[in-house]
Design an enzyme around this catalytic site. Sequence first.
Site, PDB file in Angstrom:
ATOM      1  N   ASP A 126       0.922  -1.100  -0.177  1.00 48.96           N
ATOM      2  CA  ASP A 126      -0.016  -0.106  -0.202  1.00 48.96           C
ATOM      3  C   ASP A 126       0.922   1.268   0.044  1.00 48.96           C
ATOM      4  O   ASP A 126       1.571   1.571   1.028  1.00 48.96           O
ATOM      5  CB  ASP A 126      -0.850   0.063   1.188  1.00 48.96           C
ATOM      6  CG  ASP A 126      -1.807   1.190   1.359  1.00 48.96           C
ATOM      7  OD1 ASP A 126      -1.334   2.274   1.034  1.00 48.96           O
ATOM      8  OD2 ASP A 126      -3.086   0.896   1.481  1.00 48.96           O
ATOM      9  N   HIS A 127       0.889   1.943  -1.146  1.00 49.96           N
ATOM     10  CA  HIS A 127       2.193   2.935  -1.343  1.00 49.96           C
ATOM     11  C   HIS A 127       1.908   4.114  -0.454  1.00 49.96           C
ATOM     12  O   HIS A 127       2.815   4.912   0.030  1.00 49.96           O
ATOM     13  CB  HIS A 127       2.425   3.386  -2.816  1.00 49.96           C
ATOM     14  CG  HIS A 127       1.360   4.540  -2.875  1.00 49.96           C
ATOM     15  ND1 HIS A 127       0.353   4.019  -3.748  1.00 49.96           N
ATOM     16  CD2 HIS A 127       1.454   5.621  -3.264  1.00 49.96           C
ATOM     17  CE1 HIS A 127      -0.466   5.293  -4.134  1.00 49.96           C
ATOM     18  NE2 HIS A 127       0.519   6.245  -3.809  1.00 49.96           N
TER      19      HIS A 127
ATOM     20  N   HIS B 223      -5.738   2.890   1.132  1.00 55.54           N
ATOM     21  CA  HIS B 223      -5.090   4.112   1.533  1.00 55.54           C
ATOM     22  C   HIS B 223      -5.604   4.720   2.710  1.00 55.54           C
ATOM     23  O   HIS B 223      -4.927   5.046   3.640  1.00 55.54           O
ATOM     24  CB  HIS B 223      -4.514   5.218   0.537  1.00 55.54           C
ATOM     25  CG  HIS B 223      -4.183   4.561  -0.853  1.00 55.54           C
ATOM     26  ND1 HIS B 223      -3.261   3.711  -0.822  1.00 55.54           N
ATOM     27  CD2 HIS B 223      -4.350   4.595  -2.069  1.00 55.54           C
ATOM     28  CE1 HIS B 223      -2.806   2.943  -1.978  1.00 55.54           C
ATOM     29  NE2 HIS B 223      -3.614   3.894  -3.002  1.00 55.54           N
TER      30      HIS B 223
HETATM   31  C1  BG6 Z   1      -3.289   4.871  -6.225  1.00 60.76           C
HETATM   32  C2  BG6 Z   1      -4.805   4.756  -7.081  1.00 60.76           C
HETATM   33  O1  BG6 Z   1      -3.265   3.631  -5.476  1.00 60.76           O
HETATM   34  O2  BG6 Z   1      -3.116   5.924  -5.609  1.00 60.76           O
HETATM   35  C3  BG6 Z   1      -4.709   6.016  -7.816  1.00 60.76           C
HETATM   36  O3  BG6 Z   1      -4.705   3.609  -8.070  1.00 60.76           O
HETATM   37  C4  BG6 Z   1      -4.433   7.109  -7.112  1.00 60.76           C
HETATM   38  O4  BG6 Z   1      -6.200   6.267  -8.405  1.00 60.76           O
HETATM   39  C5  BG6 Z   1      -3.123   7.287  -6.576  1.00 60.76           C
HETATM   40  O5  BG6 Z   1      -4.224   8.411  -7.828  1.00 60.76           O
HETATM   41  C6  BG6 Z   1      -2.830   8.258  -5.643  1.00 60.76           C
HETATM   42  O6  BG6 Z   1      -1.695   8.184  -5.023  1.00 60.76           O
HETATM   43  P1  BG6 Z   1      -0.765   9.426  -4.514  1.00 60.76           P
HETATM   44  O7  BG6 Z   1       0.424   9.215  -4.029  1.00 60.76           O
HETATM   45  O8  BG6 Z   1      -0.726  10.406  -5.596  1.00 60.76           O
HETATM   46  O9  BG6 Z   1      -1.800  10.312  -3.604  1.00 60.76           O
END
Ligand code: BG6
Length: 507
Positions: free
Chosen positions: A194-195, A257
């Site tokens: 989960d980044h 997230h």
């Molecule tokens: C991803 C989603 O996991 O996270 C995307 O699939 C989203 O739809 C993105 O745009 C958002 O990541 P960040 O790091 O730009 O907030």
Amino acid sequence: MNTPTTNPLRVGLRQERVITPQCLVIFGASGDLTHRKLIPALFQLFKQRRLPIEFAILGCARRPWSDEEFRQKMKKALGKEAKDNSAAASLFLENLFYESVDLQKSEDLIKLARRLEGIDRVKATHNNRTFYLSVSPNFYGSGCKALAAAGLLNDPKRSRLVIEKPFGRDFGSAQTLNQLVQSCCQESQIFRIDHYLGKETVQNILVMRFANTIFEPIWNRNYISSVQITAAETVGVEERAGYYESSGALRDMVQNHLTQMLAITAMEPPGHFDPEAIRNEKAKVLQAAHLADEIEPWKCCIRGQYEEGGSKSDPILSYRNEPGVNPNSTTETYVAMKLFIDNWRWQGVPFYLRTGKRLAKRLSEIVLTFREAPVHLFDAAGGCPTSNQLILRIQPDEGADFRFEVKSPGSGMRSRPVGMEFSYEESFGEPSDEGYVRLLADAMLGDPTLFTRSDEVEAAWRLYTPLLELIEDSPWQLPIYPYESRTWGPVESDALLSKDELLWRRP
Ligand code: BG6
């Protein structure tokens, strides 16, 4: 301004662990994630000298590219970074290899195993392998099975598996996928990404809470009256309609997230800073969380979809007019909801979650609002005194902000709110790394702290099951409200808070 390599703060503050010799195998190497996130993150690690000399990246996809073609494409993916650091980029690209592999074909897996043996010999990577599944989620299960059948996951100490989100599309499918993956290798080999957990600011919540004595005593229902968690984006669906149409904001952002941010904000202090202790506490809090109204879930959730917006010179298409989107689509691009956590710490404190595309600002933050002072001794400059707020800014402008009342200058005794700020960039002299830099390094180090365990993933899906079932069985009960692009979402979502005499923060 200091360059990153000469910045004394950076040299003094960074404490990095050493990654062992290994080969990182990326399935889906021709895809968007590899170009946009993985290769740039690996280059970052290379520049920070965090990758060992005995290191290789083997890109795999069905296309019949050569090593050289793959290197050229990845150089292009690095863009300006490669141009600005041309010597480092050339050295980095020498570690890249490519093999055309279809995970559904057993003969390709035999070919892959041989290629890996060859890389082990040339690069001295000692059979240490991290397999990264950056493929369509439909292939997670069969991909694991194929790797296991080829004997590539046999050694629990030397082989690891990284799986991208989404992990399942509901509780049942996540459970089935967990069982399948766990039949191929041990849980300790599995790294579910989960980044958001890779973001410095999300990890900093743990440090702020558990390395200071001032927050923990007030981090509970006695002092906090509500919590808002927001992940707002200005981008639309981009080129991902194929995936997004069957996902929507609830599956794409909330289940993973936002829920991870909730878990870290609400969890109990672990006994030690160790992966299982932390993941136990996160799982417990998710198991205690529930929608504010599980019987009539439409009362605690609002869905929306973006309409046209922008300006004449920069018009924005409505979601339904985006390429690849069904013109009658009922996929939500915005969702807001209210949850409770039934435990001693949080009983009765509402947690409001919201996320959306094409909103007014790009911003992710967690806002803890404290209870009002019991007696108002002073007149407030704005009519009524504001509650204290702690705002944890996840992105952009990473940092934190504490809002409290002070005396307005002058002869009277009027109060007004002010902010006390902490900024990552100001304090540390550099913006923090992308989440993937940290997570790729941790997966290769075999540190699972920032990855979601099987029970957490299942608890997160279970939490939203009443909503997912409602959308599936009687979507009219959870209508899609349109909202103009570049606004803060459908006006109907304001009612979710105004019922509780609250407002969404609109910074
Ligand atoms: C991803 C989603 O996991 O996270 C995307 O699939 C989203 O739809 C993105 O745009 C958002 O990541 P960040 O790091 O730009 O907030």
